[in-house]
Design an enzyme around this catalytic site. Structure first.
Site, PDB file in Angstrom:
ATOM      1  N   ARG A 167       0.828  -1.231   0.000  1.00 44.25           N
ATOM      2  CA  ARG A 167       0.000   0.000   0.000  1.00 44.25           C
ATOM      3  C   ARG A 167       0.855   1.271   0.000  1.00 44.25           C
ATOM      4  NH1 ARG A 167      -3.303  -3.600  -0.434  1.00 44.25           N
ATOM      5  NH2 ARG A 167      -5.437  -3.581   0.368  1.00 44.25           N
ATOM      6  N   SER A 243     -10.657  -0.524   3.436  1.00 43.15           N
ATOM      7  CA  SER A 243      -9.857  -0.724   4.657  1.00 43.15           C
ATOM      8  C   SER A 243      -9.432   0.630   5.198  1.00 43.15           C
ATOM      9  CB  SER A 243      -8.595  -1.516   4.357  1.00 43.15           C
ATOM     10  OG  SER A 243      -8.904  -2.777   3.868  1.00 43.15           O
ATOM     11  N   GLU A 339      -4.756   3.593   6.653  1.00 44.64           N
ATOM     12  CA  GLU A 339      -4.406   3.482   5.234  1.00 44.64           C
ATOM     13  C   GLU A 339      -4.977   4.685   4.478  1.00 44.64           C
ATOM     14  OE1 GLU A 339      -5.447   1.174   1.250  1.00 44.64           O
ATOM     15  OE2 GLU A 339      -6.187   0.201   3.060  1.00 44.64           O
TER      16      GLU A 339
HETATM   17  N1  EPU Z   1     -10.901 -10.796  10.168  1.00 43.02           N
HETATM   18  C1  EPU Z   1     -11.476 -10.689  11.415  1.00 43.02           C
HETATM   19  N2  EPU Z   1     -12.602  -9.921  11.544  1.00 43.02           N
HETATM   20  C2  EPU Z   1     -13.175  -9.277  10.493  1.00 43.02           C
HETATM   21  C3  EPU Z   1     -12.609  -9.419   9.201  1.00 43.02           C
HETATM   22  C4  EPU Z   1     -11.448 -10.169   9.067  1.00 43.02           C
HETATM   23  O1  EPU Z   1     -11.012 -11.261  12.388  1.00 43.02           O
HETATM   24  O2  EPU Z   1     -14.168  -8.571  10.713  1.00 43.02           O
HETATM   25  C5  EPU Z   1      -9.621 -11.554  10.048  1.00 43.02           C
HETATM   26  C6  EPU Z   1      -9.791 -12.985   9.690  1.00 43.02           C
HETATM   27  O3  EPU Z   1      -8.762 -13.707  10.348  1.00 43.02           O
HETATM   28  C7  EPU Z   1      -9.511 -12.999   8.203  1.00 43.02           C
HETATM   29  C8  EPU Z   1      -8.433 -11.940   8.108  1.00 43.02           C
HETATM   30  O4  EPU Z   1      -8.818 -10.964   9.070  1.00 43.02           O
HETATM   31  O5  EPU Z   1      -9.063 -14.236   7.805  1.00 43.02           O
HETATM   32  C9  EPU Z   1      -8.284 -11.294   6.744  1.00 43.02           C
HETATM   33  O6  EPU Z   1      -9.534 -10.728   6.360  1.00 43.02           O
HETATM   34  P1  EPU Z   1      -9.821 -10.322   4.829  1.00 43.02           P
HETATM   35  O7  EPU Z   1      -9.524 -11.468   3.937  1.00 43.02           O
HETATM   36  O8  EPU Z   1     -11.175  -9.711   4.769  1.00 43.02           O
HETATM   37  O9  EPU Z   1      -8.687  -9.274   4.507  1.00 43.02           O
HETATM   38  P2  EPU Z   1      -8.072  -8.049   5.305  1.00 43.02           P
HETATM   39  O10 EPU Z   1      -6.666  -8.376   5.657  1.00 43.02           O
HETATM   40  O11 EPU Z   1      -8.962  -7.642   6.417  1.00 43.02           O
HETATM   41  C10 EPU Z   1      -7.042  -7.020   3.127  1.00 43.02           C
HETATM   42  C11 EPU Z   1      -7.034  -5.710   2.418  1.00 43.02           C
HETATM   43  C12 EPU Z   1      -8.348  -5.492   1.672  1.00 43.02           C
HETATM   44  C13 EPU Z   1      -8.512  -6.597   0.657  1.00 43.02           C
HETATM   45  C14 EPU Z   1      -8.500  -7.946   1.437  1.00 43.02           C
HETATM   46  C15 EPU Z   1      -8.522  -9.127   0.513  1.00 43.02           C
HETATM   47  C16 EPU Z   1      -5.557  -4.257   3.681  1.00 43.02           C
HETATM   48  C17 EPU Z   1      -5.449  -3.074   4.564  1.00 43.02           C
HETATM   49  N3  EPU Z   1      -6.796  -4.635   3.351  1.00 43.02           N
HETATM   50  O12 EPU Z   1      -8.052  -6.945   4.144  1.00 43.02           O
HETATM   51  O13 EPU Z   1      -8.237  -4.255   0.950  1.00 43.02           O
HETATM   52  O14 EPU Z   1      -9.723  -6.483  -0.069  1.00 43.02           O
HETATM   53  O15 EPU Z   1      -7.274  -8.054   2.203  1.00 43.02           O
HETATM   54  O16 EPU Z   1      -7.282  -9.217  -0.125  1.00 43.02           O
HETATM   55  O17 EPU Z   1      -4.535  -4.814   3.298  1.00 43.02           O
HETATM   56  C18 EPU Z   1      -8.716  -1.947   0.888  1.00 43.02           C
HETATM   57  O18 EPU Z   1      -7.502  -1.763   0.819  1.00 43.02           O
HETATM   58  O19 EPU Z   1      -9.534  -0.990   0.896  1.00 43.02           O
HETATM   59  C19 EPU Z   1      -9.227  -3.309   1.012  1.00 43.02           C
HETATM   60  C20 EPU Z   1     -10.515  -3.581   1.156  1.00 43.02           C
END
Ligand code: EPU
Length: 345
Positions: A167, A243, A339
């Protein structure tokens, strides 16, 4: 040249914050941008300058007292040579990102499928190094064309000059506020190689009865869109900027420290000495998921997303941001970094 005055930025930020710009201007070519910059330096140089994209990663904390610029440079053009499996496409910074992904798939230009439905525009993709579901746009960027906001001169950055990281890019740090992106050239492929390693993708395919061997890029796009729609609020319905925080990158020692208190703490490999921890998990553990503070709330399906319940100001969202950060810090000793870019204050 006349700039629009006292312009509402409501249609220009997905958080739905009703901030105003003292001056506002859009352009549809490099030449027009150069003229605008000329006029700005002649008459308005005492005021701040802000270049926005789709406004999907911004939080206006107050009205903006200067000139806001927005690109309407459009066009998606395949470049020569056209006979190799590598496909170069030059795209205007004002093209809506997801229109690009969909156009590429329909032409058989592959690589961007996992980045489907990310809000925003092409210019910002190169500034922000957008990423999702195991892909980051940096792996497809060949070069980034810019105009210097101070001199109006053109400069082309090759991908290796952009200092891409999670990012992050040179345009967000070392050269922040110094260049406007006008075009981005992406390097795609005529061969579709699905990238399915991100947790949950294979399971989603399986649950829909789609076999990996016959998977098409369009099907993968639809699966990704389905996952995003299930978790992430539609900004047209509930203002948000995706995010809100980055996933923190912590040393393996720090990770072990927290894990000894919370054995279920998830992590993703980052490099030899550090791991990435999901900020959403940390936030959920503090009890903030689904809770609100005035007109701002932590989304009930993805704790990493802060939402505007209606009529929130940037300061309302900031208050929630601060509360969530201190709850996470008090519980885990981990500092969450936003972010989203804060403007004004
Ligand atoms: N999780 C929780 N609670 C929640 C949601 C997620 O505990 O409410 C935990 C779970 O362990 C899950 C893990 O977080 O397995 C990862 O969740 P998710 O796959 O939804 O991804 P994220 O790490 O929360 C990142 C990006 C997103 C992108 C997703 C999918 C960042 C800051 N965010 O989110 O990007 O869509 O991965 O690749 O890296 C954005 O940048 O605006 C964005 C949405």
């Amino acid at each position: 040249m006349e700039f629009e005055q006292n312009k509402s930025l409501l249609p220009y930020n997905t958080f739905g914050i009703d901030a105003k710009a003292a001056y506002f201007s859009e352009y549809s070519s490099e030449e027009e941008l150069a003229e605008i910059l000329d006029e700005y330096h002649r008459t308005y140089a005492h005021l701040p300058l802000l270049h926005i994209g789709g406004g999907s990663n911004l939080l206006f904390l107050s009205d903006f007292s200067g000139l806001v610029l927005h690109s309407r440079i459009l066009g998606i053009h395949r470049m020569e040579p056209v006979d190799s499996s590598e496909i170069l496409i030059r795209v205007g910074a004002g093209v809506v990102w997801d229109d690009l992904v969909s156009t590429c798939i329909s032409h058989g230009w592959y690589g961007l499928e996992n980045l489907s439905l990310i809000p925003g525009e092409v210019g910002a993709s190169a500034v922000q190094n957008i990423g999702a579901y195991g892909s980051e746009v940096k792996d497809f960027i060949q070069s980034v064309e810019c105009l210097s906001l101070s001199t109006g001169e053109k400069r082309v950055f090759q991908a290796d000059e952009c200092c891409y990281a999670y990012r992050s890019s040179i345009f967000k740090h070392g050269l922040k506020g110094q260049f406007a992106v006008t075009h981005v050239t992406y390097r795609l492929s005529s061969h579709f190689v699905p990238c399915l390693d991100y947790g949950g993708l294979r399971a989603a395919l399986e649950s829909q009865g789609i076999s990996e061997d016959v998977l098409t890029a369009q099907q993968l796009r639809e699966v990704i869109i389905g996952i995003r729609k299930a978790k992430l609020p539609d900004p047209k319905v509930l203002g948000n900027a995706g995010s809100f925080f980055m996933n923190p990158i912590v040393s393996k020692e720090e990770f072990q420290r927290v894990k000894s208190q919370c054995p279920t703490l998830p992590s993703y490999p980052f490099n030899e000495s550090h791991v990435k921890v999901p900020a959403a998990w940390l936030i959920e553990q503090t009890g903030w998921k689904g809770r609100s503070l005035g007109p701002a709330a932590v989304h009930d399906r993805q704790a990493l997303v802060l939402v505007n319940l209606g009529g929130a100001t940037g300061q309302d969202i900031l208050r929630l941001c601060d509360e969530v950060r201190s709850s996470v810090f008090n519980k885990f000793g981990i500092n969450l970094c936003p972010e989203v870019n804060f403007i004004g204050g």
